[in-house]
Design a protein around this motif. Structure first.
Motif, PDB file in Angstrom:
ATOM      1  N   PRO A 119       0.838  -1.211   0.000  1.00 39.67           N
ATOM      2  CA  PRO A 119       0.000   0.000   0.000  1.00 39.67           C
ATOM      3  C   PRO A 119       0.872   1.260   0.000  1.00 39.67           C
ATOM      4  CG  PRO A 119      -0.740  -1.554   1.675  1.00 39.67           C
ATOM      5  CD  PRO A 119       0.567  -2.062   1.155  1.00 39.67           C
ATOM      6  N   PRO A 120       0.603   2.193  -0.925  1.00 41.97           N
ATOM      7  CA  PRO A 120       1.423   3.398  -1.038  1.00 41.97           C
ATOM      8  C   PRO A 120       0.978   4.500  -0.060  1.00 41.97           C
ATOM      9  CG  PRO A 120      -0.186   3.375  -2.783  1.00 41.97           C
ATOM     10  CD  PRO A 120      -0.374   2.095  -2.007  1.00 41.97           C
ATOM     11  N   VAL A 121       1.079   4.232   1.223  1.00 41.63           N
ATOM     12  CA  VAL A 121       0.537   5.128   2.251  1.00 41.63           C
ATOM     13  C   VAL A 121       1.092   6.546   2.120  1.00 41.63           C
ATOM     14  CG1 VAL A 121       0.317   5.525   4.737  1.00 41.63           C
ATOM     15  CG2 VAL A 121       0.100   3.204   3.811  1.00 41.63           C
ATOM     16  N   ALA A 122       2.400   6.689   1.994  1.00 39.62           N
ATOM     17  CA  ALA A 122       2.993   8.024   1.882  1.00 39.62           C
ATOM     18  C   ALA A 122       2.496   8.742   0.629  1.00 39.62           C
ATOM     19  CB  ALA A 122       4.519   7.933   1.881  1.00 39.62           C
ATOM     20  N   ASP A 123       2.379   8.009  -0.473  1.00 40.36           N
ATOM     21  CA  ASP A 123       1.888   8.611  -1.716  1.00 40.36           C
ATOM     22  C   ASP A 123       0.403   8.952  -1.623  1.00 40.36           C
ATOM     23  OD1 ASP A 123       4.360   8.589  -3.112  1.00 40.36           O
ATOM     24  OD2 ASP A 123       4.104   6.462  -3.532  1.00 40.36           O
ATOM     25  N   TRP A 124      -0.374   8.151  -0.885  1.00 37.42           N
ATOM     26  CA  TRP A 124      -1.783   8.493  -0.653  1.00 37.42           C
ATOM     27  C   TRP A 124      -1.876   9.841   0.038  1.00 37.42           C
ATOM     28  CZ3 TRP A 124      -3.364   3.192   1.834  1.00 37.42           C
ATOM     29  CH2 TRP A 124      -3.617   2.258   0.832  1.00 37.42           C
ATOM     30  N   ARG A 125      -1.019  10.038   1.040  1.00 39.77           N
ATOM     31  CA  ARG A 125      -1.043  11.315   1.776  1.00 39.77           C
ATOM     32  C   ARG A 125      -0.716  12.484   0.851  1.00 39.77           C
ATOM     33  NH1 ARG A 125       1.626   8.171   6.136  1.00 39.77           N
ATOM     34  NH2 ARG A 125       0.001   7.799   7.685  1.00 39.77           N
ATOM     35  N   LEU A 126       0.322  12.323   0.038  1.00 39.29           N
ATOM     36  CA  LEU A 126       0.696  13.381  -0.912  1.00 39.29           C
ATOM     37  C   LEU A 126      -0.451  13.696  -1.860  1.00 39.29           C
ATOM     38  CD1 LEU A 126       4.295  12.282  -2.002  1.00 39.29           C
ATOM     39  CD2 LEU A 126       3.693  14.349  -0.735  1.00 39.29           C
ATOM     40  N   ALA A 127      -1.037  12.667  -2.430  1.00 42.66           N
ATOM     41  CA  ALA A 127      -2.133  12.854  -3.394  1.00 42.66           C
ATOM     42  C   ALA A 127      -3.346  13.478  -2.725  1.00 42.66           C
ATOM     43  CB  ALA A 127      -2.498  11.535  -4.055  1.00 42.66           C
ATOM     44  N   ALA A 128      -3.695  12.999  -1.549  1.00 36.06           N
ATOM     45  CA  ALA A 128      -4.864  13.537  -0.851  1.00 36.06           C
ATOM     46  C   ALA A 128      -4.684  15.004  -0.530  1.00 36.06           C
ATOM     47  CB  ALA A 128      -5.117  12.742   0.434  1.00 36.06           C
ATOM     48  N   GLN A 129      -3.541  15.363  -0.011  1.00 34.97           N
ATOM     49  CA  GLN A 129      -3.292  16.762   0.325  1.00 34.97           C
ATOM     50  C   GLN A 129      -3.353  17.637  -0.920  1.00 34.97           C
ATOM     51  OE1 GLN A 129       0.175  17.516   2.667  1.00 34.97           O
ATOM     52  NE2 GLN A 129      -0.148  19.710   2.690  1.00 34.97           N
ATOM     53  N   ALA A 130      -2.752  17.178  -1.999  1.00 35.56           N
ATOM     54  CA  ALA A 130      -2.751  17.954  -3.243  1.00 35.56           C
ATOM     55  C   ALA A 130      -4.152  18.116  -3.800  1.00 35.56           C
ATOM     56  CB  ALA A 130      -1.851  17.281  -4.277  1.00 35.56           C
ATOM     57  N   LEU A 131      -4.964  17.081  -3.726  1.00 35.91           N
ATOM     58  CA  LEU A 131      -6.300  17.140  -4.307  1.00 35.91           C
ATOM     59  C   LEU A 131      -7.292  17.884  -3.408  1.00 35.91           C
ATOM     60  CD1 LEU A 131      -6.470  13.560  -5.798  1.00 35.91           C
ATOM     61  CD2 LEU A 131      -6.279  15.712  -7.049  1.00 35.91           C
ATOM     62  N   LEU A 132      -7.010  17.952  -2.125  1.00 41.05           N
ATOM     63  CA  LEU A 132      -7.911  18.649  -1.212  1.00 41.05           C
ATOM     64  C   LEU A 132      -7.605  20.137  -1.112  1.00 41.05           C
ATOM     65  CD1 LEU A 132      -8.186  15.973   1.604  1.00 41.05           C
ATOM     66  CD2 LEU A 132      -9.925  16.598  -0.079  1.00 41.05           C
ATOM     67  N   ASP A 133      -6.409  20.543  -1.511  1.00 37.87           N
ATOM     68  CA  ASP A 133      -6.040  21.976  -1.461  1.00 37.87           C
ATOM     69  C   ASP A 133      -6.792  22.774  -2.490  1.00 37.87           C
ATOM     70  OD1 ASP A 133      -4.352  21.601   0.647  1.00 37.87           O
ATOM     71  OD2 ASP A 133      -2.536  21.555  -0.576  1.00 37.87           O
TER      72      ASP A 133
END
Length: 105
Positions: free
Chosen positions: A91-105
Motif C-alpha cells: 500500500p502506497p501510504v505516503a503517496d496516498w497522503r501526498l495525493a490527498a493533500q494535493a487534491l484537497l487543497d
C-alpha cells in the motif's frame, strides 16, 4: 492513475506505470475499453506503450490535479484516483497522503 511525487523523475514514473499497467494490459475488458478510446494492439504490450502510459498515468501532483479537474469540467460527479506506489503489492501510504493533500487543497 497517478504516480505521486515523481514530477521530474521519468524513470520512476515509467517504472511505476509499467508495473501497474502490466496487469491491466493482459485483461481483455481493459483492452476492449481502450480500443473504443482509440488505442490499438501496439499499445497493449505488457506494461503498456508510452502512449498508453501517458494517457492513463499522470506524472506528479500538478498533473493529477489538472486531470481530475478535466473530468469534473466534463461533467463527472465522481473521479476515482488510483495512486501507484513504489511496489505493486505494498500500500502506497505516503503517496496516498501526498495525493490527498494535493487534491484537497
Amino acid at each position: 492513475m497517478v504516480a505521486a511525487g515523481v514530477d521530474d523523475d521519468d524513470e520512476v514514473w515509467r517504472s511505476r506505470a509499467h508495473d501497474h499497467l502490466n496487469v491491466y494490459t493482459g485483461l481483455p475488458n481493459y483492452r476492449n475499453s481502450w480500443t473504443r478510446q482509440g488505442f490499438d494492439e501496439s499499445d497493449y504490450v505488457r506494461g503498456g506503450s508510452d502512449r498508453l502510459k501517458s494517457a492513463l498515468v499522470t506524472r506528479g501532483l500538478e498533473a493529477t490535479r489538472a486531470r481530475v479537474q478535466e473530468h469534473l469540467d466534463a461533467g463527472a460527479s465522481t473521479v476515482l484516483v488510483q495512486v501507484l506506489g513504489e511496489h505493486v503489492l505494498a500500500p502506497p501510504v505516503a503517496d496516498w497522503r501526498l495525493a490527498a493533500q494535493a487534491l484537497l487543497d
